[in-house]
Design an enzyme around this catalytic site. Structure first.
Site, PDB file in Angstrom:
ATOM      1  N   THR A 179       8.037 -14.303  -8.923  1.00  0.00           N
ATOM      2  CA  THR A 179       8.145 -14.014  -7.495  1.00  0.00           C
ATOM      3  C   THR A 179       9.206 -14.895  -6.864  1.00  0.00           C
ATOM      4  O   THR A 179       9.399 -16.030  -7.287  1.00  0.00           O
ATOM      5  CB  THR A 179       6.799 -14.229  -6.765  1.00  0.00           C
ATOM      6  OG1 THR A 179       6.942 -13.802  -5.412  1.00  0.00           O
ATOM      7  CG2 THR A 179       6.346 -15.678  -6.791  1.00  0.00           C
ATOM      8  N   GLY A 210       3.942 -11.958   6.118  1.00  0.00           N
ATOM      9  CA  GLY A 210       3.806 -10.495   6.070  1.00  0.00           C
ATOM     10  C   GLY A 210       2.953  -9.951   7.203  1.00  0.00           C
ATOM     11  O   GLY A 210       3.149 -10.283   8.372  1.00  0.00           O
ATOM     12  N   TYR A 211       1.974  -9.140   6.838  1.00  0.00           N
ATOM     13  CA  TYR A 211       1.131  -8.474   7.827  1.00  0.00           C
ATOM     14  C   TYR A 211      -0.071  -9.332   8.244  1.00  0.00           C
ATOM     15  O   TYR A 211      -0.947  -8.854   8.964  1.00  0.00           O
ATOM     16  CB  TYR A 211       0.624  -7.141   7.258  1.00  0.00           C
ATOM     17  CG  TYR A 211       1.722  -6.156   6.911  1.00  0.00           C
ATOM     18  CD1 TYR A 211       2.214  -5.269   7.870  1.00  0.00           C
ATOM     19  CD2 TYR A 211       2.262  -6.099   5.630  1.00  0.00           C
ATOM     20  CE1 TYR A 211       3.220  -4.359   7.552  1.00  0.00           C
ATOM     21  CE2 TYR A 211       3.271  -5.191   5.306  1.00  0.00           C
ATOM     22  CZ  TYR A 211       3.744  -4.323   6.274  1.00  0.00           C
ATOM     23  OH  TYR A 211       4.733  -3.423   5.973  1.00  0.00           O
ATOM     24  N   ARG A 259      -5.078 -11.034  -3.167  1.00  0.00           N
ATOM     25  CA  ARG A 259      -4.416 -11.799  -4.233  1.00  0.00           C
ATOM     26  C   ARG A 259      -5.380 -12.824  -4.822  1.00  0.00           C
ATOM     27  O   ARG A 259      -5.420 -13.036  -6.024  1.00  0.00           O
ATOM     28  CB  ARG A 259      -3.152 -12.479  -3.702  1.00  0.00           C
ATOM     29  CG  ARG A 259      -2.222 -12.935  -4.796  1.00  0.00           C
ATOM     30  CD  ARG A 259      -0.810 -13.224  -4.322  1.00  0.00           C
ATOM     31  NE  ARG A 259      -0.738 -13.513  -2.910  1.00  0.00           N
ATOM     32  CZ  ARG A 259      -0.354 -12.631  -1.984  1.00  0.00           C
ATOM     33  NH1 ARG A 259       0.043 -11.448  -2.335  1.00  0.00           N
ATOM     34  NH2 ARG A 259      -0.368 -12.954  -0.719  1.00  0.00           N
ATOM     35  N   ASP A 311       1.916  -7.310  -7.374  1.00  0.00           N
ATOM     36  CA  ASP A 311       2.457  -6.403  -6.374  1.00  0.00           C
ATOM     37  C   ASP A 311       1.323  -6.032  -5.439  1.00  0.00           C
ATOM     38  O   ASP A 311       0.199  -5.788  -5.880  1.00  0.00           O
ATOM     39  CB  ASP A 311       3.073  -5.163  -7.020  1.00  0.00           C
ATOM     40  CG  ASP A 311       4.042  -4.487  -6.057  1.00  0.00           C
ATOM     41  OD1 ASP A 311       4.958  -5.165  -5.571  1.00  0.00           O
ATOM     42  OD2 ASP A 311       3.873  -3.293  -5.783  1.00  0.00           O
TER      43      ASP A 311
HETATM   44  P1  IMP Z   1       4.879  -7.502  -2.640  1.00  0.00           P
HETATM   45  O1  IMP Z   1       5.644  -6.286  -3.053  1.00  0.00           O
HETATM   46  O2  IMP Z   1       3.736  -7.831  -3.507  1.00  0.00           O
HETATM   47  O3  IMP Z   1       5.774  -8.669  -2.375  1.00  0.00           O
HETATM   48  O4  IMP Z   1       4.201  -7.201  -1.250  1.00  0.00           O
HETATM   49  C1  IMP Z   1       4.665  -6.196  -0.412  1.00  0.00           C
HETATM   50  C2  IMP Z   1       4.564  -6.595   1.029  1.00  0.00           C
HETATM   51  O5  IMP Z   1       3.183  -6.645   1.377  1.00  0.00           O
HETATM   52  C3  IMP Z   1       5.134  -7.958   1.392  1.00  0.00           C
HETATM   53  O6  IMP Z   1       6.465  -7.909   1.730  1.00  0.00           O
HETATM   54  C4  IMP Z   1       4.321  -8.314   2.597  1.00  0.00           C
HETATM   55  O7  IMP Z   1       4.854  -7.726   3.732  1.00  0.00           O
HETATM   56  C5  IMP Z   1       2.991  -7.662   2.302  1.00  0.00           C
HETATM   57  N1  IMP Z   1       2.033  -8.638   1.763  1.00  0.00           N
HETATM   58  C6  IMP Z   1       1.799  -8.959   0.459  1.00  0.00           C
HETATM   59  N2  IMP Z   1       0.832  -9.880   0.381  1.00  0.00           N
HETATM   60  C7  IMP Z   1       0.464 -10.150   1.657  1.00  0.00           C
HETATM   61  C8  IMP Z   1      -0.481 -11.042   2.229  1.00  0.00           C
HETATM   62  O8  IMP Z   1      -1.193 -11.798   1.571  1.00  0.00           O
HETATM   63  N3  IMP Z   1      -0.565 -11.018   3.565  1.00  0.00           N
HETATM   64  C9  IMP Z   1       0.195 -10.216   4.349  1.00  0.00           C
HETATM   65  N4  IMP Z   1       1.103  -9.385   3.880  1.00  0.00           N
HETATM   66  C10 IMP Z   1       1.235  -9.354   2.524  1.00  0.00           C
END
Ligand code: IMP
Length: 193
Positions: A8, A150-151, A178, A69
């Site tokens: 990551t 993120g969100y 996660r 992911d």
């Molecule tokens: P990724 O592809 O696993 O990096 O996650 C996709 C998207 O989901 C990220 O860019 C974040 O916007 C959102 N995301 C992933 N994990 C979290 C979290 O723990 N909290 C909030 N948003 C998350």
């Protein structure tokens, strides 16, 4: 202690997962492994993207590694943004852009149910294995809290009265998508604990 490279570039994820695996597995970052560059994630499922990211590291190092992911699946939006959560507002968008777009898409919606789902792909000696975690909750109507990423400011997990961004990291980790996926990974890596 066993070492695993975590595929990551997200420093928040690195911090969260390192805390969860403290004393059990030494997490090696991409920089520590001497890797740089964008990791591709062009699959259309969480499992496919997790595999693609872990494979990218495996092919370059031949060392055991894992990737995660995550998608935010919103009921009123038929599961969107889902696997496209990172690029919901466009190719090079920010976390803020994504949150703004989701708040606009949810404007006036009464069904606010949503779930974060994480798939981890562990590659050991070249073979992939998957672990999954999910947390259900709802989308708030505005941002709350400064923590997380993120969100997080607009997601409130069920049975809590605060957003993920208002929680200390250790509390978020105990209940998050996660966190739950990493617990499955730990059970597999260190089953006696
Ligand atoms: P990724 O592809 O696993 O990096 O996650 C996709 C998207 O989901 C990220 O860019 C974040 O916007 C959102 N995301 C992933 N994990 C979290 C979290 O723990 N909290 C909030 N948003 C998350």
């Amino acid at each position: 202690m066993r070492e695993l490279i975590f595929a990551t570039n997200n420093k928040h994820k690195l911090e969260e997962v390192s805390q969860l695996l403290l004393g059990k597995v030494k997490i090696v970052s991409l920089a520590e492994a001497g890797l740089e560059g964008e990791i591709p994630e062009t699959a259309d499922t969480l499992q496919g993207n997790a595999l693609q990211k872990a494979q990218w590291v495996w092919e370059r190092t031949g060392k055991d590694c894992f990737a995660d992911d995550t998608g935010l699946e919103v009921s009123a939006l038929n599961g969107a943004p889902g696997v496209y959560s990172a690029r919901y507002a466009g190719e090079h968008c920010s976390f803020d852009d994504n949150v703004n777009k989701l708040l606009a898409a949810m404007d006036g919606k009464t069904d606010r149910r949503a779930a974060f789902r994480t798939v981890i792909c562990l590659i050991e000696a070249g073979s992939p294995r998957y672990f999954e975690g999910k947390v259900e909750g709802s989308i708030l109507t505005e941002r709350y809290g400064e923590g997380g990423f993120g969100y997080d400011p607009i997601f409130m997990p069920d049975r809590f009265a605060v957003s993920f961004a208002e929680m200390p990291l250790d509390v978020k980790n105990q209940i998050s998508h996660r966190g739950l996926a990493v617990k499955q990974l730990v059970q597999y890596l260190a089953p006696q604990e």
